[in-house]
Motif scaffolding. Structure first.
Motif, PDB file in Angstrom:
ATOM      1  N   VAL A  25       0.872  -1.176   0.000  1.00 23.41           N
ATOM      2  CA  VAL A  25       0.000   0.000   0.000  1.00 23.41           C
ATOM      3  C   VAL A  25       0.909   1.225   0.000  1.00 23.41           C
ATOM      4  CG1 VAL A  25      -1.607   1.356   1.388  1.00 23.41           C
ATOM      5  CG2 VAL A  25      -1.933  -1.103   1.187  1.00 23.41           C
ATOM      6  N   ILE A  26       0.604   2.192  -0.867  1.00 28.75           N
ATOM      7  CA  ILE A  26       1.381   3.423  -0.893  1.00 28.75           C
ATOM      8  C   ILE A  26       0.463   4.619  -0.646  1.00 28.75           C
ATOM      9  CG2 ILE A  26       3.208   2.521  -2.380  1.00 28.75           C
ATOM     10  CD1 ILE A  26       1.901   3.961  -4.735  1.00 28.75           C
ATOM     11  N   GLU A  27       0.931   5.565   0.162  1.00 29.71           N
ATOM     12  CA  GLU A  27       0.169   6.779   0.406  1.00 29.71           C
ATOM     13  C   GLU A  27       0.620   7.821  -0.612  1.00 29.71           C
ATOM     14  OE1 GLU A  27      -1.388   9.561   4.127  1.00 29.71           O
ATOM     15  OE2 GLU A  27       0.372   8.266   4.403  1.00 29.71           O
ATOM     16  N   VAL A  28      -0.228   8.132  -1.566  1.00 31.52           N
ATOM     17  CA  VAL A  28       0.144   9.008  -2.675  1.00 31.52           C
ATOM     18  C   VAL A  28      -0.232  10.460  -2.415  1.00 31.52           C
ATOM     19  CG1 VAL A  28       0.050   7.173  -4.386  1.00 31.52           C
ATOM     20  CG2 VAL A  28      -2.019   8.497  -3.905  1.00 31.52           C
ATOM     21  N   ALA A  29      -1.033  10.698  -1.411  1.00 32.22           N
ATOM     22  CA  ALA A  29      -1.380  12.039  -0.950  1.00 32.22           C
ATOM     23  C   ALA A  29      -1.846  11.902   0.485  1.00 32.22           C
ATOM     24  CB  ALA A  29      -2.477  12.657  -1.826  1.00 32.22           C
ATOM     25  N   ASP A  30      -1.968  13.006   1.191  1.00 27.85           N
ATOM     26  CA  ASP A  30      -2.378  12.944   2.580  1.00 27.85           C
ATOM     27  C   ASP A  30      -3.773  12.315   2.688  1.00 27.85           C
ATOM     28  OD1 ASP A  30      -2.297  13.330   5.324  1.00 27.85           O
ATOM     29  OD2 ASP A  30      -3.215  15.327   5.193  1.00 27.85           O
ATOM     30  N   GLY A  31      -3.846  11.132   3.321  1.00 31.38           N
ATOM     31  CA  GLY A  31      -5.124  10.465   3.485  1.00 31.38           C
ATOM     32  C   GLY A  31      -5.620   9.703   2.283  1.00 31.38           C
TER      33      GLY A  31
END
Length: 308
Positions: A25-31
């Motif tokens: 899983v990657i966080e590509v923007a805040d939230g």
């Protein structure tokens, strides 16, 4: 009581854990997270359900396993069968992409390409299974398959620490249904079930109050090309936690290109469908809403990532 429970999904996770990948899983923007299920064995989430169905069956018949598929499910069944030492016979419709047919052959599957759409290939597969005694591994409408797909949701919640909303693509509905059940602990997030406008199986069923046939066409037809939502999926996805939305083919193509250009994620059209709902504004998160999008398939010709 639903035919697939949260406990079934947890049991599936234990059963298949040594056979499938824990995809990142990657966080590509805040939230905002992307669950990269396209990096799973055989290029999609489908291998989870395939392994759970086969391992739940105990000793497999000498005639092996049989499945009908737009491509991704067939690849998953062929991969799982090879890993378990079983014969795999796969029926695919004429719209199946050459990339997927080539992949099936590489996995040693016995391939029959027949019918204009998935449902016609499924009829041929069911007839052959009755004749041969092979174990039928349905693409989306078996409890073991739905429970296996639901392990994606278990992983996602563990990896993110919990989200408010999960966006997932719908064809026959087994994937989104599994995620709905798999994330149900503690109430669970909202599930946004995303379909192409040209294959609205869930949307039409919810409007009619029961599964109904729909026309199948468009850029994602080879993977999201079920002509009717599965009975299990309809039962699960009719609940209050689920919101059904539709996206255009143009939005899917744009989302696929954006996944590549912005994140170097090489998705097939079906894999980009859930992201399309977010990019096109069909689904708009509230301020502070924690959202995960499942990118579910990668079986595509990479040469087309920037040319569609």
């Amino acid at each position: 009581m639903c035919a697939v429970t949260h406990e079934d999904v947890r049991a599936a996770a234990d059963r298949i854990g040594g056979h499938v990948l824990r995809t990142p899983v990657i966080e590509v923007a805040d939230g905002l997270w992307l669950k990269l299920e396209l990096l799973q064995h055989s290029g999609s989430f489908k291998v989870r359900g395939a392994f759970n169905r086969m391992l739940s069956a105990g000793e497999l018949p000498e005639s092996g396993v049989i499945a009908a598929s737009g491509g991704n499910h067939g690849l998953a069944v062929a991969f799982a069968a090879r890993a378990l030492g079983a014969r795999a016979e796969i029926f695919v419709p004429e719209v199946t992409s050459p990339v997927k047919v080539t992949g099936l052959a590489a996995l040693g599957a016995h391939i029959t390409q027949t019918g204009a759409i998935y449902s016609e290939a499924a009829e041929a597969a069911a007839k052959r299974a009755a004749e041969s005694g092979a174990l039928m591994v349905h693409a989306y409408d078996q409890p073991e398959v739905v429970a296996g797909q639901g392990t994606t949701g278990l992983e996602l919640m563990e990896q993110t620490g919990g989200v408010d909303t999960v966006l997932a693509a719908v064809g026959g509905g087994g994937f989104a249904a599994g995620i709905t059940v798999g994330t149900a602990g503690g109430g669970g997030p909202k599930i946004v079930a995303v379909e192409p406008e040209r294959i609205p199986t869930l949307h039409a069923a919810r409007r009619a109050g029961e599964p109904v046939p729909v026309e199948v066409s468009g850029v994602a037809a080879d993977a999201l090309g079920a002509s009717r939502i599965g009975g299990l999926a309809f039962e699960i996805l009719s609940g209050d936690r689920v919101e059904s939305v539709l996206v255009t083919d143009e939005a899917i193509v744009a989302a696929r290109r954006t996944l590549w250009e912005r994140h170097r994620v090489a998705a097939e059209h079906s894999g980009a469908a859930a992201y399309a709902a977010l990019l096109s504004g069909v689904y708009t998160p509230a301020p502070g809403e924690r959202v995960a999008v499942v990118v579910c398939g990668s079986n595509t010709d990479p040469a087309t990532l920037t040319t569609d």
